[in-house]
Design a protein around this motif. Structure first.
Motif, mmCIF file in Angstrom:
data_model
loop_
_atom_site.group_PDB
_atom_site.id
_atom_site.type_symbol
_atom_site.label_atom_id
_atom_site.label_comp_id
_atom_site.label_asym_id
_atom_site.label_seq_id
_atom_site.Cartn_x
_atom_site.Cartn_y
_atom_site.Cartn_z
ATOM 1 N N ILE A 1 0.769 -1.249 0.094
ATOM 2 C CA ILE A 1 0.083 0.081 -0.095
ATOM 3 C C ILE A 1 0.903 1.174 -0.052
ATOM 4 O O ILE A 1 1.659 1.432 1.120
ATOM 5 C CB ILE A 1 -1.000 -0.048 1.205
ATOM 6 N N TRP A 2 0.848 2.052 -1.061
ATOM 7 C CA TRP A 2 1.747 3.255 -1.031
ATOM 8 C C TRP A 2 0.975 4.446 -0.316
ATOM 9 O O TRP A 2 -0.228 4.521 -0.091
ATOM 10 C CB TRP A 2 1.689 3.719 -2.427
ATOM 11 N N PRO A 3 1.744 5.106 0.582
ATOM 12 C CA PRO A 3 3.006 5.236 0.873
ATOM 13 C C PRO A 3 3.303 4.315 2.044
ATOM 14 O O PRO A 3 4.549 4.519 2.433
ATOM 15 C CB PRO A 3 3.302 6.523 1.161
ATOM 16 N N ILE A 4 2.715 3.521 2.647
ATOM 17 C CA ILE A 4 2.904 2.669 3.772
ATOM 18 C C ILE A 4 4.043 1.555 3.148
ATOM 19 O O ILE A 4 4.883 1.383 4.200
ATOM 20 C CB ILE A 4 1.622 2.044 4.239
ATOM 21 N N GLY A 5 3.824 0.942 2.312
ATOM 22 C CA GLY A 5 4.777 -0.095 2.046
ATOM 23 C C GLY A 5 4.049 -1.592 2.279
ATOM 24 O O GLY A 5 2.781 -1.477 2.180
#
Length: 328
Positions: free
Chosen positions: A64-68
């Motif tokens: 999940i961007w920007p979580i990673g």
């Protein structure tokens, strides 16, 4: 000499300005539909929360961007629950700002204990406020709000699933069945009768269960077995004697109180002790409980010998471990 004017004089309330919703019923209807839409979105988000909890595997990972990289289940639960709660709050705020009365009324302070006429006035004001809010007249808002508020608590109810396993056969079945060899848990070698000395305590597992299996901990929590060799004449329980082999008896290692591993054996009395809460079982008498909070005896495994190795003659006839609601 003229008296100076008070620079901090009370300017009073500004003139009340009507909102578009106060004078245009079409605008009021649009606001009503907006509020109802927010409540409906909240209901759908709650349903999405429950669906995600049931359908998404707990070990699934997504980017999940920007979580990673993150847990798909945690992200879905947080997103849907957040949307459900936000839409209830946003709907309530939009309702208050566009449809409820916004006219400010100044009132003098009064003593804490209200006079009867003040109480009457407060009740009348409350009734007027309820009437002006359109709560009784605007049924679409009222019904969708009730629906959203009724569904949101289901998010917490669904989480109760983690308090225990679902009512399936998970607790009734183990890895033991007819023909499964007993393997020494320490050496990982199949057990022969001569490997077990009189008075010794040996821990075993089913053949084929390896420590590097991804679900080893879940399986060993039900499959863990302990073997003790007694003198056949010391065995008091008839069925225990029939299910033994030359005095070797096999019982579940899982305590029937809260599932701790039973591990302390007293050779002279044939008693085995659970270190967690001191439940004590008599291995010479069907592993019945003689002390402590355990609710029932340790389940016994029927064993036999084939090709010189100890193996199960059948699976456990009753669930291992603590009691549970569906245990008969």
């Amino acid at each position: 000499m003229e008296k100076a004017e008070n620079p901090f004089a009370d300017p009073g309330l500004p003139p009340h300005e009507h909102r578009i919703q106060d004078i245009d019923e079409r605008a009021a209807k649009r606001s009503e539909r907006t509020v109802a839409l927010l409540f409906v979105v909240s209901m759908l988000a709650t349903v999405g929360f429950i669906a995600a909890y049931v359908a998404i595997p707990v070990d699934k990972v997504v980017y999940i961007w920007p979580i990673g990289l993150t847990s798909a289940l945690n992200f879905s639960l947080g997103l849907t629950l957040g949307v459900a709660l936000f839409c209830i709050g946003a709907g309530a705020v939009h309702w208050a700002r566009t449809l409820m009365s916004d006219e400010e009324v100044a009132d003098e302070r009064h003593p804490i204990e209200a006079e009867p006429e003040v109480k009457t006035k407060v009740l009348a004001d409350f009734a007027d406020g309820a009437k002006e809010s359109g709560f009784g007249r605007r049924k679409l808002i009222r019904n969708t709000m009730f629906g959203a508020l009724a569904l949101v608590p289901l998010s917490g109810v669904v989480l109760l699933r983690d308090l225990g396993p679902l009512p399936e056969n998970k607790l009734r079945t183990t890895g033991w069945k007819r023909g499964i060899r007993l393997v020494n848990q320490s050496t990982n070698l199949p057990l022969r009768p001569e490997d077990i000395a009189v008075g010794s305590l040996t821990f075993a597992k089913p053949e084929g269960l390896e420590e590097d299996d991804h679900d080893f901990n879940n399986k060993i929590a039900k499959d863990a077995l302990m073997l003790v060799r007694l003198q056949p004449q010391d065995i008091k329980d008839k069925r225990e004697l029939e299910w033994s082999h030359e005095g070797i008896v096999a019982f579940s290692k899982i305590c029937t109180h809260v599932g701790c591993p039973v591990s302390l054996y007293e050779q002279q009395t044939h008693h085995v002790l659970c270190p967690c809460h001191q439940s004590t079982f008599d291995l010479a008498d069907g592993a019945r409980v003689i002390f402590g909070p355990a609710g029932h005896a340790l389940p016994q495994l029927n064993i036999t010998v084939k090709d010189g190795f100890l193996e199960a003659a059948s699976g456990f006839e009753e669930p291992v471990g603590p009691s549970f609601w569906e245990r008969g």
